[in-house]
Design a protein around this motif. Sequence first.
Motif, PDB file in Angstrom:
ATOM      1  N   GLY A  89      -7.838 -12.968  -2.449  1.00  0.00           N
ATOM      2  CA  GLY A  89      -7.317 -13.140  -3.814  1.00  0.00           C
ATOM      3  C   GLY A  89      -8.166 -12.432  -4.850  1.00  0.00           C
ATOM      4  O   GLY A  89      -7.637 -11.818  -5.786  1.00  0.00           O
ATOM      5  N   LEU A  90      -9.487 -12.498  -4.694  1.00  0.00           N
ATOM      6  CA  LEU A  90     -10.362 -11.796  -5.640  1.00  0.00           C
ATOM      7  C   LEU A  90     -10.233 -10.280  -5.490  1.00  0.00           C
ATOM      8  O   LEU A  90     -10.337  -9.546  -6.484  1.00  0.00           O
ATOM      9  N   ALA A  91      -9.991  -9.809  -4.279  1.00  0.00           N
ATOM     10  CA  ALA A  91      -9.728  -8.372  -4.079  1.00  0.00           C
ATOM     11  C   ALA A  91      -8.448  -7.978  -4.805  1.00  0.00           C
ATOM     12  O   ALA A  91      -8.389  -6.922  -5.453  1.00  0.00           O
ATOM     13  N   LEU A  92      -7.425  -8.820  -4.731  1.00  0.00           N
ATOM     14  CA  LEU A  92      -6.166  -8.546  -5.433  1.00  0.00           C
ATOM     15  C   LEU A  92      -6.376  -8.530  -6.949  1.00  0.00           C
ATOM     16  O   LEU A  92      -5.858  -7.653  -7.644  1.00  0.00           O
ATOM     17  N   ALA A 124       0.836  -1.204   0.000  1.00  0.00           N
ATOM     18  CA  ALA A 124       0.000   0.000   0.000  1.00  0.00           C
ATOM     19  C   ALA A 124       0.868   1.249   0.000  1.00  0.00           C
ATOM     20  O   ALA A 124       0.565   2.230  -0.686  1.00  0.00           O
ATOM     21  N   VAL A 125       1.966   1.194   0.730  1.00  0.00           N
ATOM     22  CA  VAL A 125       2.897   2.326   0.747  1.00  0.00           C
ATOM     23  C   VAL A 125       3.547   2.474  -0.630  1.00  0.00           C
ATOM     24  O   VAL A 125       3.637   3.583  -1.177  1.00  0.00           O
ATOM     25  N   LEU A 126       3.992   1.368  -1.205  1.00  0.00           N
ATOM     26  CA  LEU A 126       4.618   1.426  -2.531  1.00  0.00           C
ATOM     27  C   LEU A 126       3.642   1.915  -3.603  1.00  0.00           C
ATOM     28  O   LEU A 126       4.047   2.609  -4.535  1.00  0.00           O
ATOM     29  N   ASP A 127       2.373   1.548  -3.470  1.00  0.00           N
ATOM     30  CA  ASP A 127       1.364   1.991  -4.437  1.00  0.00           C
ATOM     31  C   ASP A 127       1.288   3.512  -4.532  1.00  0.00           C
ATOM     32  O   ASP A 127       0.991   4.060  -5.590  1.00  0.00           O
ATOM     33  N   THR A 128       1.552   4.200  -3.418  1.00  0.00           N
ATOM     34  CA  THR A 128       1.493   5.670  -3.448  1.00  0.00           C
ATOM     35  C   THR A 128       2.561   6.241  -4.373  1.00  0.00           C
ATOM     36  O   THR A 128       2.397   7.342  -4.893  1.00  0.00           O
ATOM     37  N   VAL A 177      -5.930   6.274  -9.858  1.00  0.00           N
ATOM     38  CA  VAL A 177      -5.931   4.811  -9.782  1.00  0.00           C
ATOM     39  C   VAL A 177      -5.604   4.365  -8.354  1.00  0.00           C
ATOM     40  O   VAL A 177      -6.141   3.364  -7.873  1.00  0.00           O
ATOM     41  N   HIS A 178      -4.758   5.116  -7.680  1.00  0.00           N
ATOM     42  CA  HIS A 178      -4.353   4.751  -6.325  1.00  0.00           C
ATOM     43  C   HIS A 178      -5.546   4.683  -5.375  1.00  0.00           C
ATOM     44  O   HIS A 178      -5.636   3.768  -4.551  1.00  0.00           O
ATOM     45  N   ALA A 179      -6.459   5.625  -5.482  1.00  0.00           N
ATOM     46  CA  ALA A 179      -7.599   5.675  -4.553  1.00  0.00           C
ATOM     47  C   ALA A 179      -8.455   4.407  -4.610  1.00  0.00           C
ATOM     48  O   ALA A 179      -8.701   3.790  -3.567  1.00  0.00           O
ATOM     49  N   PRO A 180      -8.921   3.957  -5.788  1.00  0.00           N
ATOM     50  CA  PRO A 180      -9.729   2.728  -5.781  1.00  0.00           C
ATOM     51  C   PRO A 180      -8.923   1.481  -5.412  1.00  0.00           C
ATOM     52  O   PRO A 180      -9.447   0.587  -4.741  1.00  0.00           O
ATOM     53  N   VAL A 181      -7.650   1.425  -5.813  1.00  0.00           N
ATOM     54  CA  VAL A 181      -6.812   0.283  -5.447  1.00  0.00           C
ATOM     55  C   VAL A 181      -6.641   0.240  -3.931  1.00  0.00           C
ATOM     56  O   VAL A 181      -6.743  -0.824  -3.302  1.00  0.00           O
ATOM     57  N   LEU A 182      -6.406   1.395  -3.321  1.00  0.00           N
ATOM     58  CA  LEU A 182      -6.238   1.460  -1.869  1.00  0.00           C
ATOM     59  C   LEU A 182      -7.522   1.048  -1.151  1.00  0.00           C
ATOM     60  O   LEU A 182      -7.472   0.366  -0.122  1.00  0.00           O
ATOM     61  N   ARG A 183      -8.677   1.436  -1.692  1.00  0.00           N
ATOM     62  CA  ARG A 183      -9.955   1.032  -1.085  1.00  0.00           C
ATOM     63  C   ARG A 183     -10.098  -0.483  -1.093  1.00  0.00           C
ATOM     64  O   ARG A 183     -10.538  -1.073  -0.109  1.00  0.00           O
ATOM     65  N   TRP A 184      -9.740  -1.136  -2.198  1.00  0.00           N
ATOM     66  CA  TRP A 184      -9.805  -2.599  -2.265  1.00  0.00           C
ATOM     67  C   TRP A 184      -8.805  -3.230  -1.312  1.00  0.00           C
ATOM     68  O   TRP A 184      -9.107  -4.217  -0.639  1.00  0.00           O
ATOM     69  N   LEU A 218      -7.296  -1.885   1.499  1.00  0.00           N
ATOM     70  CA  LEU A 218      -7.567  -1.633   2.917  1.00  0.00           C
ATOM     71  C   LEU A 218      -9.008  -1.931   3.320  1.00  0.00           C
ATOM     72  O   LEU A 218      -9.289  -2.118   4.507  1.00  0.00           O
ATOM     73  N   GLY A 219      -9.896  -1.991   2.338  1.00  0.00           N
ATOM     74  CA  GLY A 219     -11.306  -2.218   2.653  1.00  0.00           C
ATOM     75  C   GLY A 219     -11.759  -3.661   2.521  1.00  0.00           C
ATOM     76  O   GLY A 219     -12.756  -4.058   3.142  1.00  0.00           O
ATOM     77  N   VAL A 220     -11.038  -4.472   1.753  1.00  0.00           N
ATOM     78  CA  VAL A 220     -11.452  -5.866   1.550  1.00  0.00           C
ATOM     79  C   VAL A 220     -10.300  -6.828   1.855  1.00  0.00           C
ATOM     80  O   VAL A 220     -10.420  -7.694   2.718  1.00  0.00           O
ATOM     81  N   LEU A 221      -9.180  -6.668   1.134  1.00  0.00           N
ATOM     82  CA  LEU A 221      -8.084  -7.621   1.243  1.00  0.00           C
ATOM     83  C   LEU A 221      -7.535  -7.699   2.668  1.00  0.00           C
ATOM     84  O   LEU A 221      -7.493  -8.773   3.277  1.00  0.00           O
ATOM     85  N   LEU A 222      -7.111  -6.586   3.216  1.00  0.00           N
ATOM     86  CA  LEU A 222      -6.522  -6.579   4.558  1.00  0.00           C
ATOM     87  C   LEU A 222      -7.525  -6.996   5.640  1.00  0.00           C
ATOM     88  O   LEU A 222      -7.190  -7.846   6.481  1.00  0.00           O
ATOM     89  N   PRO A 223      -8.749  -6.466   5.649  1.00  0.00           N
ATOM     90  CA  PRO A 223      -9.698  -6.923   6.674  1.00  0.00           C
ATOM     91  C   PRO A 223     -10.001  -8.420   6.584  1.00  0.00           C
ATOM     92  O   PRO A 223     -10.152  -9.082   7.611  1.00  0.00           O
ATOM     93  N   ALA A 224     -10.073  -8.969   5.380  1.00  0.00           N
ATOM     94  CA  ALA A 224     -10.330 -10.405   5.242  1.00  0.00           C
ATOM     95  C   ALA A 224      -9.193 -11.217   5.857  1.00  0.00           C
ATOM     96  O   ALA A 224      -9.431 -12.196   6.577  1.00  0.00           O
ATOM     97  N   LEU A 225      -7.957 -10.805   5.604  1.00  0.00           N
ATOM     98  CA  LEU A 225      -6.810 -11.514   6.176  1.00  0.00           C
ATOM     99  C   LEU A 225      -6.808 -11.421   7.697  1.00  0.00           C
ATOM    100  O   LEU A 225      -6.586 -12.415   8.397  1.00  0.00           O
ATOM    101  N   LEU A 226      -7.055 -10.231   8.221  1.00  0.00           N
ATOM    102  CA  LEU A 226      -7.061 -10.051   9.678  1.00  0.00           C
ATOM    103  C   LEU A 226      -8.234 -10.780  10.334  1.00  0.00           C
ATOM    104  O   LEU A 226      -8.088 -11.352  11.421  1.00  0.00           O
TER     105      LEU A 226
END
Length: 188
Positions: free
Chosen positions: A100-103, A45-49, A56-63, A65-73
Amino acid sequence: MAITDRRIMAGHPDDDGFAATFDAQVVWRMRWACAVAGAFSLGFAVLDTYWLPPDVHAPVLRWRLGVLLPALLLGVALTFVPVLRRHLQWLGGSVVLVSGLALVTMIWTAHRAGVDYPYEGISLFLLLNYFLCGLRFGVATLTGTLIALAFVLAELQVGRHWAQMLQSVMFVLASNLAGIVGSYISER
């Protein structure tokens, strides 16, 4: 226990006893794999910035931090609930599939905007699925194949240059096939 052909057989993989013993041994792997994947996700996420344009960064970051990371945690947290451990394989498989689908969606979002976002993250994620997360062959094959197919469909929908698309699709499909074979060998 029987020793045949230099292999030790502890029971048939379809036995309930085998499944319970296997899950008890891999619960820590699932926790650590999801936690480490979450930490890497924050690093990316840091590298994406730095390498993604703001639109493009905004929607990628939403996916991310909003789906991928919460699912893992959530996957890490749910492994501590004793009643859910009976369903550890499907729990882990669901976490891997959603993440994976979020990625795939993150990569599709960037490619659709014309940004050459690294698709190799899918192959890294397939390594998590097949070898690090403690999923058995059937669940790992199902989740890995669904993620790989979603990536192929996303690449076909974007309509990138055929040589770029073919390279990324073949790389991900080969990674998935290698994961299937390795997972089968490991479980047997």
